[in-house]
Design a protein around this motif. Structure first.
Motif, mmCIF file in Angstrom:
data_model
loop_
_atom_site.group_PDB
_atom_site.id
_atom_site.type_symbol
_atom_site.label_atom_id
_atom_site.label_comp_id
_atom_site.label_asym_id
_atom_site.label_seq_id
_atom_site.Cartn_x
_atom_site.Cartn_y
_atom_site.Cartn_z
ATOM 1 N N THR A 119 -34.277 -63.842 18.522
ATOM 2 C CA THR A 119 -33.223 -64.724 19.031
ATOM 3 C C THR A 119 -33.035 -65.968 18.180
ATOM 4 O O THR A 119 -32.082 -66.722 18.394
ATOM 5 N N LYS A 145 -31.123 -64.216 15.090
ATOM 6 C CA LYS A 145 -30.023 -63.409 15.616
ATOM 7 C C LYS A 145 -29.993 -62.015 14.980
ATOM 8 O O LYS A 145 -28.933 -61.520 14.579
ATOM 9 N N ASN A 162 -27.426 -58.231 12.103
ATOM 10 C CA ASN A 162 -27.206 -59.495 12.788
ATOM 11 C C ASN A 162 -26.310 -59.180 13.992
ATOM 12 O O ASN A 162 -25.145 -58.820 13.830
ATOM 13 N N TYR A 163 -26.853 -59.310 15.183
ATOM 14 C CA TYR A 163 -26.110 -58.802 16.341
ATOM 15 C C TYR A 163 -24.960 -59.693 16.775
ATOM 16 O O TYR A 163 -24.157 -59.295 17.606
ATOM 17 N N THR A 164 -24.844 -60.906 16.229
ATOM 18 C CA THR A 164 -23.660 -61.707 16.536
ATOM 19 C C THR A 164 -22.493 -61.332 15.633
ATOM 20 O O THR A 164 -21.349 -61.662 15.921
ATOM 21 N N LYS A 165 -22.796 -60.660 14.524
ATOM 22 C CA LYS A 165 -21.743 -60.248 13.593
ATOM 23 C C LYS A 165 -21.410 -58.765 13.736
ATOM 24 O O LYS A 165 -20.353 -58.321 13.313
ATOM 25 N N SER A 167 -29.173 -63.991 24.813
ATOM 26 C CA SER A 167 -29.259 -64.703 23.546
ATOM 27 C C SER A 167 -27.884 -65.135 23.059
ATOM 28 O O SER A 167 -27.699 -66.261 22.593
ATOM 29 N N VAL A 168 -26.909 -64.239 23.171
ATOM 30 C CA VAL A 168 -25.560 -64.568 22.727
ATOM 31 C C VAL A 168 -24.934 -65.622 23.635
ATOM 32 O O VAL A 168 -24.272 -66.555 23.176
ATOM 33 N N THR A 174 -25.157 -70.821 16.646
ATOM 34 C CA THR A 174 -24.791 -69.776 17.581
ATOM 35 C C THR A 174 -23.326 -69.433 17.335
ATOM 36 O O THR A 174 -22.671 -70.000 16.464
ATOM 37 N N ARG A 175 -22.819 -68.534 18.147
ATOM 38 C CA ARG A 175 -21.486 -67.995 17.902
ATOM 39 C C ARG A 175 -20.390 -69.053 18.033
ATOM 40 O O ARG A 175 -20.241 -69.687 19.061
ATOM 41 N N ASP A 179 -19.005 -70.724 12.210
ATOM 42 C CA ASP A 179 -18.396 -69.461 11.811
ATOM 43 C C ASP A 179 -17.417 -69.597 10.660
ATOM 44 O O ASP A 179 -16.908 -68.610 10.150
#
Length: 260
Positions: free
Chosen positions: A62, A65, A85-88, A130-131, A162-163, A175
């Motif tokens: 976390t 990410k 990368n799970y946010t991307k 986490s997101v 973070t996102r 971003d």
């Protein structure tokens, strides 16, 4: 924080069962007690052993990410690891039974049968939390100016990396700005730019001149001491190898003196 989910013991022990089957076949072959169907069955089993992936664990980091899985292929002898990368990544198919991540050319697909139903549920909970909540032990703070006025998608305070996080003071956006320039120490460059040029513009843009002062700017910059670059995402740390919380206080005071 890293969350590790080990595959069920049956998945790990399954290769041993297959080896036993092969040994039994060899024994029967030596003794001449097999037929054509047995050859076919063992042939299918061998192909399965060569190409099948046997998962051993999954990990959610976390802080960075990232989502990582480790598995073995080719008779379960060769370890392989995949990370996204799970946010991307595209992971809209996430559910409590199976999910699939795709980031560029890397795809990770898991199901309850190969990582465990209980693990799938827990992984989904960790990823979504986490997101939504951001990093668990990273301060809500802009790495450029030290402001704690950082908001995310829902306009709530969030840790910076973070996102879609954006600093409401210097307007540094995670971003956008982090991907626009690959020069080393980009954050340090932006901090210098903010100190020298952007303060006045931001003040006028946001109508905050009445409650803005050199002491507030210095207080924000002093907050940078709380940040730990070791917890930054790998790609951010890589292009900012010389980031430091240190700044020239006299330079900041001179800047504000000239703006008054």
């Amino acid at each position: 924080m890293k969350h590790t989910f080990k595959a069920p013991w049956f998945n790990i022990l399954r290769p041993l069962l297959y080896v036993i089957v092969c040994l039994v076949f060899l024994y029967l072959l030596i003794n001449g007690n097999i037929n054509q169907k047995a050859y076919l069955a063992v042939g299918v089993l061998l192909v399965y052993l060569i190409i099948h992936k046997e998962y051993t664990y999954a990990e959610v980091d976390t802080i960075a990410k990232t989502f990582t899985v480790r598995y073995r292929i080719f008779f379960f002898l060769i370890p392989v690891q995949k990370k996204v990368n799970y946010t991307k990544a595209d992971w809209e198919t996430l559910s409590n039974t199976s999910f699939e991540f795709t980031e560029g050319k890397t795809t990770i697909a898991l199901a309850g049968k190969n990582i465990g139903k209980y693990n799938i549920n827990k992984i989904a909970d960790v990823l979504i939390a986490s997101v939504n909540q951001g990093y668990e032990d990273v301060p809500v703070m802009c790495p450029v100016c030290g402001s704690s006025e950082v908001t995310g998608l829902l306009e709530k305070p969030v840790p910076f990396f973070t996102r879609e996080a954006e600093c409401q003071c210097c307007l540094f956006a995670s971003d956008v700005d982090l991907e626009d320039d690959g020069d080393p120490d980009y954050i340090m460059y932006l901090r210098e730019d903010w100190i020298k040029d952007n303060c006045k513009n931001v003040i006028e843009l946001d109508n905050k001149k009445s409650d803005w002062s050199v002491e507030k700017a210095i207080s924000q910059l002093n907050n940078l001491k709380q940040l730990n670059p070791e917890k930054w995402p790998e790609e951010v740390a890589r292009i900012n190898p010389n980031w430091t919380p240190a700044f020239n206080e006299q330079e900041v005071r001179e800047h504000f003196k000239n703006e008054e």
